[in-house]
Design a protein around this motif. Structure first.
Motif, mmCIF file in Angstrom:
data_model
loop_
_atom_site.group_PDB
_atom_site.id
_atom_site.type_symbol
_atom_site.label_atom_id
_atom_site.label_comp_id
_atom_site.label_asym_id
_atom_site.label_seq_id
_atom_site.Cartn_x
_atom_site.Cartn_y
_atom_site.Cartn_z
ATOM 1 N N THR A 24 0.850 -1.182 0.000
ATOM 2 C CA THR A 24 0.000 0.000 0.000
ATOM 3 C C THR A 24 0.890 1.239 0.000
ATOM 4 O O THR A 24 1.905 1.276 0.691
ATOM 5 C CB THR A 24 -0.919 0.019 1.236
ATOM 6 N N PRO A 25 0.512 2.246 -0.779
ATOM 7 C CA PRO A 25 1.354 3.434 -0.859
ATOM 8 C C PRO A 25 1.360 4.194 0.466
ATOM 9 O O PRO A 25 0.386 4.143 1.219
ATOM 10 C CB PRO A 25 0.693 4.262 -1.962
ATOM 11 N N ASN A 26 2.471 4.866 0.715
ATOM 12 C CA ASN A 26 2.526 5.720 1.894
ATOM 13 C C ASN A 26 1.510 6.831 1.725
ATOM 14 O O ASN A 26 1.299 7.321 0.631
ATOM 15 C CB ASN A 26 3.918 6.337 2.045
ATOM 16 N N ARG A 27 0.904 7.213 2.810
ATOM 17 C CA ARG A 27 -0.072 8.295 2.768
ATOM 18 C C ARG A 27 0.531 9.536 3.407
ATOM 19 O O ARG A 27 1.369 9.431 4.296
ATOM 20 C CB ARG A 27 -1.323 7.878 3.518
ATOM 21 N N PRO A 28 0.070 10.714 2.988
ATOM 22 C CA PRO A 28 0.528 11.937 3.662
ATOM 23 C C PRO A 28 0.156 11.889 5.137
ATOM 24 O O PRO A 28 -0.890 11.337 5.495
ATOM 25 C CB PRO A 28 -0.235 13.051 2.937
ATOM 26 N N LYS A 29 1.025 12.474 5.968
ATOM 27 C CA LYS A 29 0.788 12.433 7.416
ATOM 28 C C LYS A 29 0.865 13.836 8.005
ATOM 29 O O LYS A 29 1.828 14.569 7.760
ATOM 30 C CB LYS A 29 1.824 11.543 8.096
ATOM 31 N N ILE A 30 -0.139 14.176 8.799
ATOM 32 C CA ILE A 30 -0.149 15.457 9.515
ATOM 33 C C ILE A 30 0.826 15.356 10.675
ATOM 34 O O ILE A 30 0.842 14.368 11.397
ATOM 35 C CB ILE A 30 -1.566 15.773 10.036
ATOM 36 N N ASP A 31 1.639 16.393 10.850
ATOM 37 C CA ASP A 31 2.589 16.435 11.964
ATOM 38 C C ASP A 31 2.259 17.653 12.832
ATOM 39 O O ASP A 31 2.714 18.763 12.570
ATOM 40 C CB ASP A 31 4.026 16.506 11.426
ATOM 41 N N ARG A 32 1.441 17.433 13.855
ATOM 42 C CA ARG A 32 0.998 18.530 14.729
ATOM 43 C C ARG A 32 2.121 19.055 15.613
ATOM 44 O O ARG A 32 2.121 20.221 15.994
ATOM 45 C CB ARG A 32 -0.191 18.079 15.566
ATOM 46 N N GLY A 33 3.075 18.198 15.942
ATOM 47 C CA GLY A 33 4.227 18.657 16.723
ATOM 48 C C GLY A 33 5.016 19.707 15.958
ATOM 49 O O GLY A 33 5.437 20.722 16.527
ATOM 50 N N GLU A 34 5.208 19.477 14.666
ATOM 51 C CA GLU A 34 5.906 20.459 13.828
ATOM 52 C C GLU A 34 5.111 21.762 13.738
ATOM 53 O O GLU A 34 5.683 22.850 13.782
ATOM 54 C CB GLU A 34 6.130 19.897 12.420
ATOM 55 N N ALA A 35 3.800 21.651 13.599
ATOM 56 C CA ALA A 35 2.957 22.846 13.517
ATOM 57 C C ALA A 35 3.083 23.669 14.796
ATOM 58 O O ALA A 35 3.200 24.895 14.754
ATOM 59 C CB ALA A 35 1.507 22.455 13.267
ATOM 60 N N ARG A 36 3.081 22.990 15.934
ATOM 61 C CA ARG A 36 3.217 23.687 17.224
ATOM 62 C C ARG A 36 4.579 24.365 17.346
ATOM 63 O O ARG A 36 4.686 25.488 17.837
ATOM 64 C CB ARG A 36 3.057 22.686 18.364
ATOM 65 N N SER A 37 5.620 23.673 16.893
ATOM 66 C CA SER A 37 6.973 24.265 16.933
ATOM 67 C C SER A 37 7.046 25.514 16.065
ATOM 68 O O SER A 37 7.671 26.503 16.441
ATOM 69 C CB SER A 37 8.011 23.253 16.451
ATOM 70 N N ALA A 38 6.395 25.474 14.907
ATOM 71 C CA ALA A 38 6.380 26.639 14.018
ATOM 72 C C ALA A 38 5.644 27.803 14.664
ATOM 73 O O ALA A 38 6.078 28.958 14.569
ATOM 74 C CB ALA A 38 5.726 26.265 12.690
ATOM 75 N N PHE A 39 4.548 27.510 15.348
ATOM 76 C CA PHE A 39 3.791 28.541 16.065
ATOM 77 C C PHE A 39 4.662 29.198 17.142
ATOM 78 O O PHE A 39 4.718 30.432 17.255
ATOM 79 C CB PHE A 39 2.546 27.898 16.688
ATOM 80 N N LEU A 40 5.366 28.379 17.902
ATOM 81 C CA LEU A 40 6.215 28.908 18.979
ATOM 82 C C LEU A 40 7.351 29.773 18.431
ATOM 83 O O LEU A 40 7.618 30.856 18.946
ATOM 84 C CB LEU A 40 6.776 27.760 19.824
ATOM 85 N N ILE A 41 8.017 29.303 17.360
ATOM 86 C CA ILE A 41 9.146 30.081 16.821
ATOM 87 C C ILE A 41 8.654 31.387 16.211
ATOM 88 O O ILE A 41 9.306 32.420 16.335
ATOM 89 C CB ILE A 41 9.994 29.262 15.813
ATOM 90 N N LEU A 42 7.497 31.356 15.567
ATOM 91 C CA LEU A 42 6.984 32.587 14.963
ATOM 92 C C LEU A 42 6.692 33.629 16.036
ATOM 93 O O LEU A 42 7.040 34.804 15.879
ATOM 94 C CB LEU A 42 5.724 32.293 14.133
ATOM 95 N N ASN A 43 6.109 33.218 17.145
ATOM 96 C CA ASN A 43 5.873 34.170 18.238
ATOM 97 C C ASN A 43 7.192 34.666 18.833
ATOM 98 O O ASN A 43 7.312 35.837 19.181
ATOM 99 C CB ASN A 43 4.976 33.562 19.315
#
Length: 197
Positions: A24-43
Protein backbone atom coordinates in the motif's frame (compact mmCIF):
# COMPACT_ATOMS: atom_id res chain seq x y z
CA UNK A 1 -5.57 -35.97 6.52
CA UNK A 2 -7.99 -33.58 4.75
CA UNK A 3 -7.57 -31.04 7.57
CA UNK A 4 -3.78 -31.18 7.20
CA UNK A 5 -4.06 -30.59 3.45
CA UNK A 6 -6.40 -27.62 4.02
CA UNK A 7 -4.00 -26.09 6.53
CA UNK A 8 -1.11 -26.55 4.10
CA UNK A 9 -3.10 -24.96 1.25
CA UNK A 10 -4.06 -21.99 3.49
CA UNK A 11 -0.44 -21.54 4.57
CA UNK A 12 0.83 -21.60 0.98
CA UNK A 13 -1.94 -19.23 -0.16
CA UNK A 14 -1.14 -16.78 2.67
CA UNK A 15 2.58 -16.93 1.86
CA UNK A 16 1.96 -16.33 -1.86
CA UNK A 17 -0.42 -13.46 -1.14
CA UNK A 18 1.94 -11.74 1.28
CA UNK A 19 5.02 -12.34 -0.88
CA UNK A 20 3.50 -10.97 -4.08
CA UNK A 21 0.93 -8.47 -2.89
CA UNK A 22 1.29 -4.87 -3.93
CA UNK A 23 2.42 -2.73 -1.00
CA UNK A 24 0.00 0.00 0.00
CA UNK A 25 1.35 3.43 -0.86
CA UNK A 26 2.53 5.72 1.89
CA UNK A 27 -0.07 8.30 2.77
CA UNK A 28 0.53 11.94 3.66
CA UNK A 29 0.79 12.43 7.42
CA UNK A 30 -0.15 15.46 9.51
CA UNK A 31 2.59 16.44 11.96
CA UNK A 32 1.00 18.53 14.73
CA UNK A 33 4.23 18.66 16.72
CA UNK A 34 5.91 20.46 13.83
CA UNK A 35 2.96 22.85 13.52
CA UNK A 36 3.22 23.69 17.22
CA UNK A 37 6.97 24.26 16.93
CA UNK A 38 6.38 26.64 14.02
CA UNK A 39 3.79 28.54 16.06
CA UNK A 40 6.21 28.91 18.98
CA UNK A 41 9.15 30.08 16.82
CA UNK A 42 6.98 32.59 14.96
CA UNK A 43 5.87 34.17 18.24
CA UNK A 44 9.50 34.22 19.45
CA UNK A 45 10.61 35.98 16.27
CA UNK A 46 7.82 38.55 16.59
CA UNK A 47 8.63 39.19 20.26
CA UNK A 48 12.38 39.51 19.74
CA UNK A 49 13.21 40.15 16.07
CA UNK A 50 16.71 41.38 16.94
CA UNK A 51 17.70 37.88 18.00
CA UNK A 52 16.88 36.66 14.47
CA UNK A 53 18.02 39.71 12.54
CA UNK A 54 21.05 38.15 10.85
CA UNK A 55 19.61 34.65 10.33
CA UNK A 56 16.37 35.90 8.75
CA UNK A 57 17.80 38.98 6.98
CA UNK A 58 15.65 41.36 8.99
CA UNK A 59 16.24 45.09 8.89
CA UNK A 60 16.50 46.78 12.29
CA UNK A 61 14.05 49.43 11.03
CA UNK A 62 11.43 46.90 9.94
CA UNK A 63 8.00 47.47 11.44
CA UNK A 64 7.45 44.02 12.94
CA UNK A 65 4.35 43.50 15.06
CA UNK A 66 5.14 42.43 18.61
CA UNK A 67 1.56 41.27 19.17
CA UNK A 68 1.53 37.64 20.22
CA UNK A 69 -0.43 35.37 17.91
CA UNK A 70 -3.21 33.23 19.47
CA UNK A 71 -3.63 29.59 18.45
CA UNK A 72 -7.08 29.02 16.96
CA UNK A 73 -8.36 25.45 16.59
CA UNK A 74 -10.65 26.27 13.63
CA UNK A 75 -7.85 27.93 11.69
CA UNK A 76 -5.50 25.04 12.55
CA UNK A 77 -8.08 22.60 11.18
CA UNK A 78 -8.34 24.59 7.92
CA UNK A 79 -4.53 24.83 7.63
CA UNK A 80 -4.14 21.07 8.18
CA UNK A 81 -6.85 20.30 5.64
CA UNK A 82 -5.21 22.61 3.07
CA UNK A 83 -1.73 21.12 3.57
CA UNK A 84 -3.21 17.62 3.35
CA UNK A 85 -5.21 18.49 0.22
CA UNK A 86 -2.08 19.84 -1.51
CA UNK A 87 -0.22 16.64 -0.61
CA UNK A 88 -3.01 14.30 -1.71
CA UNK A 89 -3.85 16.09 -4.94
CA UNK A 90 -0.23 17.03 -5.68
CA UNK A 91 -0.58 20.78 -6.24
CA UNK A 92 0.88 23.90 -4.66
CA UNK A 93 -1.33 26.97 -4.80
CA UNK A 94 -3.51 29.20 -2.63
CA UNK A 95 -6.47 28.25 -4.82
CA UNK A 96 -7.35 24.55 -4.80
CA UNK A 97 -8.12 22.61 -8.02
CA UNK A 98 -11.84 23.29 -7.45
CA UNK A 99 -11.23 27.06 -7.69
CA UNK A 100 -11.76 27.69 -3.95
CA UNK A 101 -9.46 29.91 -1.93
CA UNK A 102 -8.52 30.18 1.74
CA UNK A 103 -11.25 32.68 2.69
CA UNK A 104 -13.91 30.24 1.47
CA UNK A 105 -12.47 27.34 3.49
CA UNK A 106 -11.98 29.48 6.61
CA UNK A 107 -15.61 30.59 6.50
CA UNK A 108 -16.86 27.01 5.87
CA UNK A 109 -15.01 25.88 9.01
CA UNK A 110 -17.09 28.26 11.13
CA UNK A 111 -14.59 31.07 11.56
CA UNK A 112 -16.72 34.10 10.70
CA UNK A 113 -15.31 36.58 8.21
CA UNK A 114 -16.45 39.94 6.93
CA UNK A 115 -18.87 39.19 4.03
CA UNK A 116 -16.80 41.45 1.73
CA UNK A 117 -13.92 38.96 2.04
CA UNK A 118 -16.13 36.18 0.67
CA UNK A 119 -17.30 37.82 -2.56
CA UNK A 120 -14.76 35.92 -4.64
CA UNK A 121 -14.56 32.13 -4.15
CA UNK A 122 -10.78 32.16 -4.67
CA UNK A 123 -10.01 35.09 -2.31
CA UNK A 124 -6.99 34.92 -0.03
CA UNK A 125 -6.44 37.48 2.70
CA UNK A 126 -4.96 35.17 5.32
CA UNK A 127 -2.82 32.31 4.01
CA UNK A 128 0.90 31.73 3.47
CA UNK A 129 2.08 28.39 2.09
CA UNK A 130 5.43 26.66 1.72
CA UNK A 131 6.61 23.32 0.39
CA UNK A 132 9.56 20.95 0.52
CA UNK A 133 10.89 21.99 3.93
CA UNK A 134 12.43 19.43 6.29
CA UNK A 135 10.53 20.96 9.21
CA UNK A 136 7.77 23.50 9.78
CA UNK A 137 10.25 25.76 11.59
CA UNK A 138 12.52 25.73 8.54
CA UNK A 139 9.48 26.54 6.39
CA UNK A 140 8.56 29.53 8.58
CA UNK A 141 12.13 30.82 8.40
CA UNK A 142 12.30 30.37 4.61
CA UNK A 143 9.04 32.28 4.15
CA UNK A 144 10.31 35.11 6.35
CA UNK A 145 13.60 35.30 4.45
CA UNK A 146 11.43 35.69 1.39
CA UNK A 147 12.85 33.30 -1.15
CA UNK A 148 10.21 32.51 -3.77
CA UNK A 149 7.81 35.00 -2.17
CA UNK A 150 7.01 37.86 -4.56
CA UNK A 151 7.37 41.21 -2.83
CA UNK A 152 8.12 39.50 0.48
CA UNK A 153 4.38 38.88 0.92
CA UNK A 154 4.90 35.98 3.31
CA UNK A 155 7.30 38.02 5.45
CA UNK A 156 4.76 40.83 5.78
CA UNK A 157 2.00 38.36 6.62
CA UNK A 158 3.91 36.30 9.18
CA UNK A 159 5.54 39.25 10.93
CA UNK A 160 2.61 41.70 10.74
CA UNK A 161 4.67 44.29 8.91
CA UNK A 162 1.88 46.55 7.66
CA UNK A 163 -1.41 47.84 9.04
CA UNK A 164 -3.49 44.96 7.64
CA UNK A 165 -1.19 42.10 8.70
CA UNK A 166 -0.49 43.68 12.10
CA UNK A 167 -4.24 43.57 12.79
CA UNK A 168 -4.37 39.76 12.34
CA UNK A 169 -4.00 37.85 15.61
CA UNK A 170 -5.55 34.36 15.32
CA UNK A 171 -3.34 31.63 13.85
CA UNK A 172 -3.52 28.04 12.75
CA UNK A 173 -0.73 26.01 11.14
CA UNK A 174 -0.80 22.72 9.26
CA UNK A 175 2.30 20.70 8.35
CA UNK A 176 2.02 17.52 6.29
CA UNK A 177 4.77 15.12 5.30
CA UNK A 178 4.17 13.71 1.83
CA UNK A 179 5.02 10.18 0.66
CA UNK A 180 7.93 9.50 -1.63
CA UNK A 181 6.98 10.08 -5.24
CA UNK A 182 5.14 13.33 -4.48
CA UNK A 183 6.37 16.55 -6.05
CA UNK A 184 7.30 17.90 -2.60
CA UNK A 185 8.33 16.14 0.61
CA UNK A 186 6.21 18.40 2.79
CA UNK A 187 3.50 21.07 2.71
CA UNK A 188 3.15 23.94 5.18
CA UNK A 189 0.07 26.14 5.52
CA UNK A 190 -0.06 29.14 7.86
CA UNK A 191 -3.33 30.99 8.34
CA UNK A 192 -3.29 34.21 10.33
CA UNK A 193 -6.70 35.86 10.38
CA UNK A 194 -9.31 37.93 12.16
CA UNK A 195 -13.08 38.19 12.06
CA UNK A 196 -13.54 41.77 10.84
CA UNK A 197 -11.70 44.97 9.88
Amino acid sequence: MITTIRIAICAVTFWLFSAFSIPTPNRPKIDRGEARSAFLILNKIRQNPRAYQRELHLNSRSQISHTALRWNAKLASVAEAKAMDMARRNYFDHTDPDGLGPNYHISRAGYTLNPDWLKRKNANNFESIGANHSSAVNGIKAMIIGRNSPGFGHRKHLLGMDEWNASLQDIGIGFVRAPSGSTYQSYLCVIIAKHDW
